[in-house]
Design a protein around this motif. Sequence first.
Motif, PDB file in Angstrom:
ATOM      1  N   PRO A  73       5.245  23.291  -6.262  1.00 58.87           N
ATOM      2  CA  PRO A  73       5.504  24.918  -6.345  1.00 58.87           C
ATOM      3  C   PRO A  73       4.255  26.307  -6.164  1.00 58.87           C
ATOM      4  O   PRO A  73       3.490  25.410  -6.535  1.00 58.87           O
ATOM      5  N   LEU A  74       4.919  26.756  -5.437  1.00 61.05           N
ATOM      6  CA  LEU A  74       4.321  27.961  -4.666  1.00 61.05           C
ATOM      7  C   LEU A  74       4.654  28.552  -4.697  1.00 61.05           C
ATOM      8  O   LEU A  74       6.186  28.711  -4.687  1.00 61.05           O
ATOM      9  N   ALA A  75       3.930  30.178  -4.715  1.00 58.12           N
ATOM     10  CA  ALA A  75       4.568  31.464  -5.343  1.00 58.12           C
ATOM     11  C   ALA A  75       5.429  31.359  -3.706  1.00 58.12           C
ATOM     12  O   ALA A  75       5.112  31.709  -2.892  1.00 58.12           O
TER      13      ALA A  75
ATOM     14  N   ARG B 173      -7.376  29.553  -8.114  1.00 59.43           N
ATOM     15  CA  ARG B 173      -7.080  31.296  -9.365  1.00 59.43           C
ATOM     16  C   ARG B 173      -8.506  31.417 -10.080  1.00 59.43           C
ATOM     17  O   ARG B 173      -8.854  32.318 -11.017  1.00 59.43           O
TER      18      ARG B 173
ATOM     19  N   LYS C  61      -4.346  32.290 -19.361  1.00 60.07           N
ATOM     20  CA  LYS C  61      -4.199  31.929 -17.999  1.00 60.07           C
ATOM     21  C   LYS C  61      -4.308  30.055 -18.654  1.00 60.07           C
ATOM     22  O   LYS C  61      -4.384  29.594 -17.602  1.00 60.07           O
TER      23      LYS C  61
ATOM     24  N   SER D 133       4.973  24.545 -12.841  1.00 56.21           N
ATOM     25  CA  SER D 133       4.792  25.683 -12.098  1.00 56.21           C
ATOM     26  C   SER D 133       4.645  26.036 -11.786  1.00 56.21           C
ATOM     27  O   SER D 133       3.515  26.369 -10.982  1.00 56.21           O
ATOM     28  N   PRO D 134       3.584  27.470 -13.210  1.00 57.15           N
ATOM     29  CA  PRO D 134       2.952  27.610 -13.041  1.00 57.15           C
ATOM     30  C   PRO D 134       1.262  27.675 -12.818  1.00 57.15           C
ATOM     31  O   PRO D 134       0.257  28.742 -12.606  1.00 57.15           O
TER      32      PRO D 134
ATOM     33  N   SER E 247       0.776  25.361 -11.257  1.00 63.02           N
ATOM     34  CA  SER E 247       0.911  25.014  -9.367  1.00 63.02           C
ATOM     35  C   SER E 247       0.761  27.030  -8.464  1.00 63.02           C
ATOM     36  O   SER E 247       0.036  26.385  -7.472  1.00 63.02           O
ATOM     37  N   SER E 248       2.106  27.402  -9.211  1.00 60.76           N
ATOM     38  CA  SER E 248       1.869  28.633  -8.417  1.00 60.76           C
ATOM     39  C   SER E 248       1.000  29.392  -8.323  1.00 60.76           C
ATOM     40  O   SER E 248       0.488  30.274  -7.709  1.00 60.76           O
ATOM     41  N   GLY E 249      -0.030  29.232  -9.062  1.00 62.63           N
ATOM     42  CA  GLY E 249      -0.940  29.669 -10.324  1.00 62.63           C
ATOM     43  C   GLY E 249      -0.776  31.403 -11.267  1.00 62.63           C
ATOM     44  O   GLY E 249      -2.139  31.551 -11.658  1.00 62.63           O
ATOM     45  N   ASP E 250       0.156  31.394 -11.829  1.00 61.67           N
ATOM     46  CA  ASP E 250       0.719  31.982 -12.726  1.00 61.67           C
ATOM     47  C   ASP E 250      -0.056  32.078 -14.145  1.00 61.67           C
ATOM     48  O   ASP E 250      -0.776  32.756 -15.127  1.00 61.67           O
TER      49      ASP E 250
END
Lengths: 631, 389
Positions: free
Chosen positions: A350-352, B194, B212, B256-257, B259-262
Amino acid sequence: MSTEERATKAGRTRPTTMTVATVVAGTVIFLLLAIPLAVQVITAFRGPFLPFGVSSARWSVDNFVTLWGLREDFWAVLGSTAAFVGGSTVLSLLMAFGLAWVTVRTDAPFRRVISLLVIVPFIVPPIVKAQAYLLMLSPESGVLNQLIHLVPGMSEVTIDPYSFSTMIVIQSLTNVTFPYLMIVPILTGMDGSLEESARVSGASWGQTLRRVTLPMLWPGLLGVTVLTFILGLGSLEVPLLFGQESGKSIFALKLWTLISAGAGELPQYGLAAAWGCVFLVITTIAFVIYLRATRDAERRASISGKGFRPTTMKLGGWRIPVLLAILVFTLLTAVLPLFALLWSAITPYPLAFSLDALRTQTQFGAFGEVLADGEFWASLGRTLIIAGGSATIACGAATVLAYGIARSRATGWTRSMDLFASSSVAIPAVIAGFAMFLTFMVINPVIPLAGTIAALVIAYSYRVSIAYRAGYSATLQIRKELEEAAVISGASRLEGFRRIVAPLLAPTVFAVWIQMFILGTNEFTLPAFLATPESRPLSVYMYAMINPRSAQLYAPDQGAAMALIFTLLVFAIGYGLQWLVSLRAIGRASRRVRVVEVASDALAAPPAVEATDAPDTRSVAVQEVRELSRR
Amino acid sequence: MNVRTVRGGTIALAAVGMLLLSSCSSSRSEAPSALEPAADAATGATCDAVEVGAFTRCENFYEDFWPEIDRQMDALYEQAKETDGGRLVVWDWYELAPEVIAEFNARYPDLEIETRGLTYNLPSAVISAEATGGRNTDVLSGSLLSAAAMTDEGYWDEVDWTQFGVPEEFLRLGAPEMLPDSMNGSLMQVNTDRIEAPASLDDLLAPEFEGKVSIANYNPIVFSGYGMAEGEDAMVELIGELKSSGTLQVLEDQNSPLSSGDVPIALNQTLFNPNPSLAARPFDHSGVFAQFSGVNVDAANKPGAMLWALWNAYDPTWLELRMTDERFATTQVPYPGLPSSLFEQATGLMKTNADALLQSIENGAETETEATRDEWIALTNAADAALNG
């Protein structure tokens, strides 16, 4: 004996074969629905874990006492569920009605394309759809939030994916297709002459809609509302992925949590069953209210005969705003979720989304890996078997029983059976899944079906009442004289059913079969309770791929690729089947012309022009009666 | 329709139903059987012991213990392939990947494995299968805490693993019939692009971590180590503060969040995501626990179950693959009682996880033992209530 007397006698004394067929069909439906519900009730009264075979099982009302002790929790669950399911149902209906109106009753361009795009969310398995929305709505990396941030003045506006209101909107967007598919025929079948009269009398479109259209449609719309509500009540996917915080009191998630074991404990099946019983009572009450509200629906029936045609509303200046609204809808329900899945499929983790990631991180290997994965094909095959088998059982049993009930004298028994066969729409999928799960465990020592494909076929068939209601309505539309003519000509009642009624019912039954088949292909809630790796359908395998809890199977890129391939496949299968139906209809129309020619010669039938306008079913019936008469 | 027919049919159906239900009321057989090793067992080997937190490491395991275990495994294989048609059912926390089964079958080709992943529902599935007469799992597995229901109901068959060559030192954390096969523990998974992870759960209350941090609703055990060290009240208060401050979010999909950094910190256990920006960090008062395998008293293929447990826990060829081959990076980190040379060869995700867990142990992580099991359960349930309501 006069024809009338013979017909009456034929109606009263049905030959044994048809009675047996009806009883068999009724028994199948009874077993499908009654036993799981009975086991659930027994579990509610037999204690904390399994109702049989364990030392803790004994008759008691402890679970209901516990439930009463948790009444504050109960009211919270009731309120939260009502808000979530009610809110999403209202939104879904508004969108579905608007879309159906645009595609059926207006001169909007691209109507066919729009009606195709509305179907897409129906095909994607709900759990994958929910995951796609989760990816799409990530606060910083989600493509929708990124798009919103690009809008001038909205750089600080971020949709919170985990808020209760977001969850309602997502649930409504994922559920639009179901009410849409039900509203389209209602609008298509509505006679426009009353609306035209209103318009001629000076009413605006708004006034006509409010004072003529909606009052005419409300029994049908009420039915759609109740079904959409119950569908929402049983949906686990959105609360599971979005609602761990804000939606933890939603019924489906509550039930799911209760049957998941806590630390060092066993699952609370008894308490979950007690919750299920209470909610079942609530949905049954809703269903009975709906039946009472719509029992005089025939008085509002507005489909007339040959003069029938729906009026078309000219959009004029509204054309652009309507198309824009549909564009946004399509973006939210089809384009962006599919894009989110595609992005997930072509990135290794999963990546932005960013142009840099697009340039440096993307690869298409996941599609090849899916196509080379034997378990993908195996679970796809199981999906088709389970969906096809269950749709066939449900449609077969329901059609025979519907015919038997519709053609019987109204007695307490037939009325009860009618209500019972119609009642599975009132059972949310999450309750049905749980009840079936308990049932297969309980009967396993005698009938070892737990965890098998057969168990899933049986479980999926619980939606039999969709087929039953359709079959019942379709039977009522067939004139009884056709079968009576066959009986008078020497055919048995069963033969009359097989050669006269069944061909007339076939288009309806096949349409329902396709709907149930597609519903079955993307079913997640039922197999979530029942499937094992040996019997799991593709929806469960896909979820394993996208769920980090699966550890060794976790491969989100392959899960997303699988979802895209599956969507294309089901789309192709669904439309392929419809195409076959169309071919059959064309073939039938050709036969009809031939029959009409013969009929007008031999039987001095009505003028050819009238016969050609008659519905398909009538001309096929004429042909069948003539064939039987010759025997 | 004839009313009498209907009534008769209803009575018949009810009778069949009662018959079905009554036939289900069996109770589990008592007196588990003892499983014996092949002839002239026992090695007399002595463990070259090194204490690693609560674990005892035998540095000479592969020189002095493994040969006898290996010999016993050959004998078990011969029995297993003749038992239940060579069928071996392995229900575990996670479903076994086909590649794992293929590795097992490379050495033991005549056994056919069926697998299911049941996470927290593993004990209920085992007890349900026994109660309802279904084919049960041959292998039991879990930590002291997650397997508590199976332990209390007496599902671990009485196997004396020392008779099969296993060092007695390995069998001290759990009951003697529980064979330790791996370790796991609470870690902070961090997206290092992040944010940097703090050293403790208390530090997460700093304003920069607001919104976070995530945790899964089924994972309250992450806080139990803190509870063991600081007490239940402090643990519950911490959870309350983390939630009320908006720091901690309860999510089903943390990955998912993360890995995506959210949501760049996930309170969880070992890491399964290959994103190179992710790291696993130990923290103060984290919990580390051994995971065990054993034989189900209701097993149909007990030799097969023993063979699987020993192979999966100790076979050097298999463990080397797990440590070095990315295809097996998501299998569990081997048991810390095994020689340090095994852990030194770890690469990729396995190295990330093994290093973090061993560091946790070195930092004095709280460890589940038989004696503290019920305390862990009570704290985990208290954390669950504070987290999920």
